[in-house]
Write an enzyme that holds these catalytic residues in place. Sequence first.
Site, PDB file in Angstrom:
ATOM      1  N   CYS A   1       0.807  -1.220   0.000  1.00  0.00           N
ATOM      2  CA  CYS A   1       0.000   0.000   0.000  1.00  0.00           C
ATOM      3  C   CYS A   1       0.842   1.272   0.000  1.00  0.00           C
ATOM      4  CB  CYS A   1      -0.948   0.006   1.194  1.00  0.00           C
ATOM      5  SG  CYS A   1      -2.064  -1.415   1.236  1.00  0.00           S
TER       6      CYS A   1
ATOM      7  N   HIS B   1      -3.562   7.153   2.152  1.00  0.00           N
ATOM      8  CA  HIS B   1      -3.949   5.813   1.704  1.00  0.00           C
ATOM      9  C   HIS B   1      -5.355   5.519   2.198  1.00  0.00           C
ATOM     10  CE1 HIS B   1      -4.117   1.621   0.924  1.00  0.00           C
ATOM     11  NE2 HIS B   1      -3.909   1.247   2.179  1.00  0.00           N
TER      12      HIS B   1
ATOM     13  N   ASN C   1     -10.153  -0.274  -0.410  1.00  0.00           N
ATOM     14  CA  ASN C   1      -8.688  -0.218  -0.335  1.00  0.00           C
ATOM     15  C   ASN C   1      -8.113  -0.778  -1.629  1.00  0.00           C
ATOM     16  OD1 ASN C   1      -5.963  -0.567   0.183  1.00  0.00           O
ATOM     17  ND2 ASN C   1      -6.252  -1.399   2.229  1.00  0.00           N
TER      18      ASN C   1
END
Length: 322
Positions: free
Chosen positions: A114, A249, A279
């Site tokens: 990520c 994020h 996500n």
Amino acid sequence: MIRRSLLLGTGSALPARSVSNAELAQTVDTSDEWIVERTGIRNRHIAGDGETTATLAADAARRALEAAGLAAQDIDLIILATATPDQTFPAAATKVQAMLGIDDCVAFDVAAVCSGFLYAVTVADSMIRSGAANRALVIGSETFSRILDWEDRATCVLFGDGAGAVVLGAEESADGARGILAAKLHADGRHNQLLYVDGGPSTTQTVGKLRMRGQEVFRHAVVNLASVLGEVLALAGLEVADIDWLVPHQANARILDATARKLKLSPERVVVTVDRHANTSAASVPLALDLAMRDGRIRNGDIVVLEAMGGGFTWGACVLRV
């Protein structure tokens, strides 16, 4: 005068199929209420046949090039951040290079999950500052739906697929002018078992599935993201009050809220897309950045901070003046 990396354009791409919580609940033991309460997620996009990490990356790259007013042949560096490449090798970045019709340029992948886009931006910025590159495509692209355990409702509801891209270009400018002002990266491999994939060519000879201990990841994320944001602002000679927009994020709405509270940062200055995209790992920051650029929230001269944390653990932040 200082040679800086200037943000020239942004772009993004999403799979055609959009999957709501209600649709997901038809095949997974969950509900819209359960997902929204714990994550803030209402929707995600899932890649279909013919849609891969590389094809999504190429689509996002084309839109970023169009926004920058550049042709593909103007690019001399492609860095693609991904944990879900099309193949073990060659790099997905070389597939994107071929799709864009670029005959020759530096092209490679970065694997930092990520945080991958932040790692890729920092590498591209370093190469531009050193003169090793002049115009770079930096892309985050993922198809996490292909590594999810769809029987694990605690994790499969959290992720989606997509891609985001930016074009960076070298410019000689005065100190404090537009461009990337500072970046800071971290990693701590002691936390491998908190967020990982249980497979790989060298161990199981399989791709594996994503595994996560959510509560512990949440705790580390809030602390690490707030800390690295303070570090990168100090490097740039700025304070939290100077931030026009935070583009974090997009893992979980509760992490975004907790991080903003810890920093005493107004929620109105945080770009949030986790509700519509879920996500998307390395794609989440550039996806959110592109959305906020295109809807007019982020304007020329704004101070923007990008930040992310992912498996490894890896985490980082970057501050730029648009």
